[in-house]
Design an enzyme around this catalytic site. Structure first.
Site, short mmCIF file in Angstrom:
data_model
loop_
_atom_site.label_atom_id
_atom_site.label_comp_id
_atom_site.label_asym_id
_atom_site.label_seq_id
_atom_site.Cartn_x
_atom_site.Cartn_y
_atom_site.Cartn_z
N HIS A 286 0.86 -1.19 0.00
CA HIS A 286 0.00 0.00 0.00
C HIS A 286 0.89 1.23 0.00
O HIS A 286 1.84 1.32 0.77
CB HIS A 286 -0.90 0.03 1.23
CG HIS A 286 -1.65 1.30 1.38
ND1 HIS A 286 -2.40 1.86 0.36
CD2 HIS A 286 -1.77 2.18 2.42
CE1 HIS A 286 -2.96 2.99 0.78
NE2 HIS A 286 -2.59 3.21 2.03
N HIS B 31 0.85 5.80 -1.07
CA HIS B 31 0.15 7.00 -1.55
C HIS B 31 0.94 7.58 -2.72
O HIS B 31 1.09 8.79 -2.83
CB HIS B 31 0.03 8.04 -0.42
CG HIS B 31 -0.90 7.66 0.68
ND1 HIS B 31 -1.44 8.58 1.54
CD2 HIS B 31 -1.42 6.46 1.06
CE1 HIS B 31 -2.22 7.96 2.43
NE2 HIS B 31 -2.23 6.68 2.15
N ASP C 84 1.24 -5.22 -20.03
CA ASP C 84 2.25 -6.22 -19.65
C ASP C 84 2.01 -6.74 -18.23
O ASP C 84 2.49 -7.81 -17.87
CB ASP C 84 3.66 -5.61 -19.74
CG ASP C 84 4.16 -5.50 -21.18
OD1 ASP C 84 3.63 -6.20 -22.05
OD2 ASP C 84 5.08 -4.70 -21.41
N HIS D 3 -8.08 7.87 -1.62
CA HIS D 3 -7.03 7.36 -0.75
C HIS D 3 -5.74 7.05 -1.54
O HIS D 3 -4.84 7.89 -1.55
CB HIS D 3 -7.57 6.13 -0.02
CG HIS D 3 -6.72 5.64 1.09
ND1 HIS D 3 -7.18 4.88 2.13
CD2 HIS D 3 -5.39 5.78 1.33
CE1 HIS D 3 -6.19 4.60 2.96
NE2 HIS D 3 -5.11 5.13 2.49
N TYR E 149 8.35 -14.12 -22.67
CA TYR E 149 9.22 -13.02 -22.22
C TYR E 149 10.12 -13.53 -21.09
O TYR E 149 9.69 -14.31 -20.26
CB TYR E 149 8.35 -11.86 -21.74
CG TYR E 149 9.13 -10.68 -21.25
CD1 TYR E 149 9.48 -9.64 -22.12
CD2 TYR E 149 9.53 -10.59 -19.92
CE1 TYR E 149 10.20 -8.54 -21.67
CE2 TYR E 149 10.26 -9.49 -19.48
CZ TYR E 149 10.60 -8.48 -20.35
OH TYR E 149 11.31 -7.40 -19.91
#
Lengths: 235, 235, 235, 235
Positions: free
Chosen positions: A98, A100, A123, A174, A232
């Site tokens: 998480h 910001h 991708d 958020h 890839y």
């Protein structure tokens, strides 16, 4: 989990947390990374509000899937219940991030899904990254962080999205959560999300009529890197 | 090509690949650089998806102009067929770069040609940098990467552009390719393209009526640096 | 000028040139700085197109006010005639900088004067920074770089501007020139111009009706730092 | 205050001033930080216009709450009277920062209050950050810097804002002031203000109809970190 494995997991989670400021995704102590050990059902997460400069691997906190602290002397990240709820609901994910980060947060604040405008997006994310709704007052009263996890799960269910194919979400007002097979991969997904959030915003500024990728190009790029026909990278 | 020359070329290509993150053009392993040796008809390119931190000059892959690996134990960049097709079609170019650099990719995602709005552009690109169309499903089925090279060639032919005078292109929904007399010059062209993509976007935001450079200024700047009347730099 | 003073001036100009990439104003070898010695009427300037990594103080070139090389083995910056014309016309200036810095160049490409929207601008530039017109084909034929200097002088004269109070200009489609009492100050003015160019662009994006500073605030800030009533800094 | 405490305060203020360029909030000597000792009623502030490279802790200036220099040989920051006025009016604050940081200054130049668009904002600022009006000519004549402090106080009073809950302000056409319990916290508030100024500008660009945070989310985030029910961080 043996003590030794636990120490290795703490070290991995510690390093993945340090990668957030290294990639420019967080300032100060904003943001957190965790990784789960599926055998024991325990996950390791950053303590809350501790300066990166003084943070040590041994400060990492061990929690169970109810979000209860099993080991560690500091408070875990305040977002720990969100991590716990996601690990419980999605057995296929191993690490959660998480932040910001600036551009992903801008899309979150704008309350908009992030469309797949290019192959950099395709991708990693197989289609739009959804933006989840605000929590209600009732949900806040029930527990902000755990209910945040529930709203993420509800959003994926309502749209019939696979969290392995779209490994992230924006929370209205958020910021982003991303996940992956481990903490390191979840951080990489946070980096990709931040970059495509920036690129897609200016793509629309430059050309208000710019369209998302055609489906056949989206398929090609996602499937070039994922699934059994991927070619890839190295084997 | 003698072994010694091959080692030198690997070293040059390795260094040019490291220049991409140094100039802020790539994150993680996105992007690739190659350089060709015209005497032997072999080119050297970065392996696919290998971390820059652990990458070594000896990891570089040697390919022929059909894109087949001649030497090296890792998989070459997944974009190798695009490089091969361009080297084969354009004998005048010696190095090729592909990135997803932020601002050039924004123009690519917007599906717009990048017009020559200033002398920074004109010093390197003699007019607009074209944006090539999306590939069709049929082209994907024929081989995505090789057909990408073909679409680049078709775009230059259809517009009667000289790849030496306009050493780069944008691929719709994807990102830029640039080239030059060698890998180092191709990287410099990628840096210029990224910078002018940023400047030209905000020029149009600041003044929606801003026009491209007048032809006589475009000519002056391009020809001050290129061709037999050039007088910029040292002899 | 004694040899010793000349060496000191070369060192100062060399350091001021290195300050351009340090402040993020130039990439590669774009940009140049000079400083004049008014006693001898000679100025020192960077050589053309030499890599900063290999540049040495002893590579700096000495020119007279006609722009002729007096000492040095490399070609001087291709913009040398512009510097010479400005030193000749403006005896009050001691250093000159030319860059293609991103945000100042965006205003130059947009062909717009940069208005004084805030005190960051007013602390250094006493009013709008003008944008000079494109040169004509005739002027190019007479000598691009010297005529560029002439157009700068004409622009200041036509608008009755004092080059000490407005120490810089934008050239349409090209980029900024700044000057000051010495090379170091001219670089500082280039840094300020770049920063206010960025701030003023986004100020207008955020609020299309944003007005320039009121005159009494412009006066206060400029005169707090300049002239006999200045009280900013140390004596 | 004993000499020893004074030296410690100088060291803290010196370090907090160095944090401004470290966080990208200032260029050159723009910006200043101070911290007050409430027992003695003295505050320490940076000297005016001194290069950070040569700045030492012992150069810091000690002033009383009238803004008079009590100790130090250099001129204090020209903004010293603003700091003095704020310390006198707001006994609850311990540190003050002034910068011309890019994005906060853009909002200041636009003359707009910065609305609370997201939780990054709400974690630190409990609602909009106000933009104070320009000073009048009469106020300039009475003393620009002290009157600036007065206009800040008037703005908070007129809007019935608590300077502890909204620890910062924008000055029209100028830039931000932030404050906090000490210099270090005031710097952190300047970093947050800069980041949310950037995010909120682009949020509105991306979605012109984006609304500020709902009140219940604003309350939740602010009160999760502040006041007696806070549970973020360590005890």
């Amino acid at each position: 989990m043996e003590g030794n494995m636990l120490e290795q997991l703490k070290e991995k989670v510690f390093q993945a947390n340090l990668d957030l400021p290294k990639h420019g995704l967080v300032k100060y102590t904003w943001g957190n990374v965790s990784e789960v050990d599926r055998e024991t059902g325990l996950f390791v997460i950053k303590p809350s509000g501790v300066d990166y400069a003084s943070l040590k691997a041994s400060d990492m906190i061990v929690c169970d899937l109810e979000g209860h602290v099993v080991e560690g002397e500091l408070n875990p990240s305040s977002d720990t219940p969100t991590h716990a709820v996601l690990y419980k609901a999605y057995p296929e994910i191993g690490g959660i991030v998480h932040t910001h980060s600036t551009w992903a947060t801008i899309w979150a604040q704008a309350g908009l899904d992030l469309p797949a405008m290019g192959t950099t997006h395709a991708d990693t994310f197989y289609g739009s990254v959804p933006c989840a709704r605000y929590l209600t007052q009732e949900e806040l009263d029930q527990g902000y962080e755990a209910q945040t996890g529930q709203v993420i799960i509800d959003t994926f269910a309502a749209r019939d999205l696979d969290p392995s194919a779209v490994p992230g979400i924006l929370l209205h007002g958020h910021g982003p959560f991303t996940w992956g097979k481990d903490a390191k991969t979840a951080v990489m997904h946070a980096v990709v999300l931040e970059e495509v959030a920036k690129m897609n915003l200016f793509t629309r500024e430059l050309n208000h009529f710019a369209e998302p990728l055609p489906q056949h190009i989206l398929d090609k790029h996602y499937l070039r890197k994922h699934g059994k026909h991927a070619y890839y990278g190295q084997k």
